[in-house]
Write a protein that holds these residues in place. Sequence first.
Motif, PDB file in Angstrom:
ATOM      1  N   MET A   1       2.825   8.682  -8.855  1.00 47.08           N
ATOM      2  CA  MET A   1       2.318   7.540  -7.943  1.00 47.08           C
ATOM      3  C   MET A   1       1.747   8.007  -6.465  1.00 47.08           C
ATOM      4  O   MET A   1       2.584   8.866  -5.972  1.00 47.08           O
ATOM      5  CB  MET A   1       4.296   7.474  -7.189  1.00 47.08           C
ATOM      6  N   SER A   2       0.969   7.487  -5.639  1.00 47.67           N
ATOM      7  CA  SER A   2       0.008   7.725  -4.619  1.00 47.67           C
ATOM      8  C   SER A   2       1.430   7.481  -3.790  1.00 47.67           C
ATOM      9  O   SER A   2       2.823   6.608  -3.425  1.00 47.67           O
ATOM     10  CB  SER A   2      -0.562   7.003  -4.894  1.00 47.67           C
ATOM     11  N   ALA A   3       1.121   8.051  -2.402  1.00 46.01           N
ATOM     12  CA  ALA A   3       2.151   7.941  -1.326  1.00 46.01           C
ATOM     13  C   ALA A   3       2.267   6.463  -1.142  1.00 46.01           C
ATOM     14  O   ALA A   3       0.832   6.121  -0.821  1.00 46.01           O
ATOM     15  CB  ALA A   3       1.363   9.159  -0.270  1.00 46.01           C
ATOM     16  N   GLU A   4       2.820   6.278  -0.104  1.00 47.45           N
ATOM     17  CA  GLU A   4       2.838   5.048   0.190  1.00 47.45           C
ATOM     18  C   GLU A   4       1.935   5.224   1.873  1.00 47.45           C
ATOM     19  O   GLU A   4       2.649   6.198   2.201  1.00 47.45           O
ATOM     20  CB  GLU A   4       4.183   4.009   0.272  1.00 47.45           C
ATOM     21  N   ARG A   5       1.838   4.173   2.887  1.00 46.81           N
ATOM     22  CA  ARG A   5       1.553   3.591   3.917  1.00 46.81           C
ATOM     23  C   ARG A   5       2.451   4.810   5.094  1.00 46.81           C
ATOM     24  O   ARG A   5       3.804   4.202   4.516  1.00 46.81           O
ATOM     25  CB  ARG A   5       0.915   2.368   3.796  1.00 46.81           C
ATOM     26  N   LEU A   6       2.039   5.092   5.476  1.00 35.93           N
ATOM     27  CA  LEU A   6       2.618   5.669   6.467  1.00 35.93           C
ATOM     28  C   LEU A   6       3.230   4.917   7.689  1.00 35.93           C
ATOM     29  O   LEU A   6       2.330   3.940   8.064  1.00 35.93           O
ATOM     30  CB  LEU A   6       1.427   7.393   7.269  1.00 35.93           C
ATOM     31  N   ARG A   7       4.321   4.895   8.408  1.00 36.33           N
ATOM     32  CA  ARG A   7       4.932   3.891   9.423  1.00 36.33           C
ATOM     33  C   ARG A   7       5.712   4.604  10.588  1.00 36.33           C
ATOM     34  O   ARG A   7       6.578   5.761   9.950  1.00 36.33           O
ATOM     35  CB  ARG A   7       5.514   3.095   8.408  1.00 36.33           C
ATOM     36  N   LEU A   8       5.269   4.157  11.855  1.00 33.52           N
ATOM     37  CA  LEU A   8       5.638   4.799  12.867  1.00 33.52           C
ATOM     38  C   LEU A   8       6.262   3.265  13.459  1.00 33.52           C
ATOM     39  O   LEU A   8       5.768   2.763  13.770  1.00 33.52           O
ATOM     40  CB  LEU A   8       4.359   5.065  13.934  1.00 33.52           C
ATOM     41  N   ARG A 289       3.756  13.919   5.589  1.00 30.82           N
ATOM     42  CA  ARG A 289       1.697  13.445   4.900  1.00 30.82           C
ATOM     43  C   ARG A 289       1.656  13.981   4.016  1.00 30.82           C
ATOM     44  O   ARG A 289       1.819  15.306   3.977  1.00 30.82           O
ATOM     45  CB  ARG A 289       0.794  13.871   6.171  1.00 30.82           C
ATOM     46  N   GLY A 290       1.060  13.554   2.827  1.00 31.76           N
ATOM     47  CA  GLY A 290       0.947  13.919   1.670  1.00 31.76           C
ATOM     48  C   GLY A 290       2.092  13.937   0.693  1.00 31.76           C
ATOM     49  O   GLY A 290       1.518  14.870  -0.093  1.00 31.76           O
ATOM     50  N   THR A 291       3.172  13.879   1.322  1.00 33.04           N
ATOM     51  CA  THR A 291       4.250  13.813  -0.197  1.00 33.04           C
ATOM     52  C   THR A 291       4.387  12.972  -0.798  1.00 33.04           C
ATOM     53  O   THR A 291       3.704  11.323  -0.502  1.00 33.04           O
ATOM     54  CB  THR A 291       5.501  14.205   1.053  1.00 33.04           C
ATOM     55  N   GLU A 292       5.184  12.484  -1.191  1.00 34.12           N
ATOM     56  CA  GLU A 292       5.825  10.836  -2.576  1.00 34.12           C
ATOM     57  C   GLU A 292       6.488  10.780  -1.648  1.00 34.12           C
ATOM     58  O   GLU A 292       7.398  10.812  -1.183  1.00 34.12           O
ATOM     59  CB  GLU A 292       6.014  11.370  -4.008  1.00 34.12           C
TER      60      GLU A 292
END
Length: 295
Positions: A1-8, A289-292
């Motif tokens: 499964m690809s990583a989801e969008r990063l959120r800050l 970044r880059g993790t599941e």
Amino acid sequence: MSAERLRLMAVHAHPDDESSKGAATTAMYAAQGVDVLVVTCTGGERGDVLNTKYGEVAGGVEGMRAVRREEMAAAAAALGIRQHWLGFVDSGLPEGDPLPPLPEGCFALVPLEEASAPLVELMREFRPHVVTTYDPTGGYPHPDHVMCHRVAFEAFAAAGDPDRYVGRGEPWAPLKLYYNHSFSLARFRTLHDAIVAAHGESPFGDWIDSRGAMEIPERPVTTRIPCSEFFAARDDALRAHATQIDPDGFFFAVPRDVELEVWRTEEYELAESRVPTTLPEDDLFAGVRGTELAR
């Protein structure tokens, strides 16, 4: 499964704080596709008009609240971020000796769990991977800045605990917590020295002296974000807060060519990480970044 969008999520005390503390960072990440949400704890309704060129705001507290909402919307557009009002009332900055009591019902006097509950709920809804806010001093001794730290720290600690804040959404544990250090003495001394070298005179000597007299501890910097390409967006956001920011005043006193030569980053202190990372960092999402991230 690809990583989801990063959120800050960046948690601030008043409208304009998001533009003077970490603004280029948030603009940079938003431009990279990160979902950035600025949370503003209060309406800034007890703030004075600090820009002498602006004039008066009619309508008292309600009038100031309305104006600052418009300014915040313009600043958010300049940064390319989303923004959410937490809904508390500005405490004002007490002055005098002895200090007067804070106004009844203001943000700084709200019990911690009551003040933290809406932020916990928002964290569980937005599900940030990274949270930024102020250090325990608030960055300077404004009661709302200190309270902002307390509330953000509490929410970061509690949002992932299913036994706390029951009924406030599905638990979500953010992965990293940072304190921003935009007003460090190290930064202003470096800028001051560079301005003196280039122009012979600097406007920051008195500020550095008064800041030093406050005895605010200089905290460690762990993370420097190279974001100078977004200083212009930061400046646009600052100018949007016209009641607070004089375009010829303090925030624009650094010649931009000097700033770009000697200080091209914004600084943070990694307060807590739930993922492995190596210090120093140049990315708030280092270790994320880059993790599941499907969690």
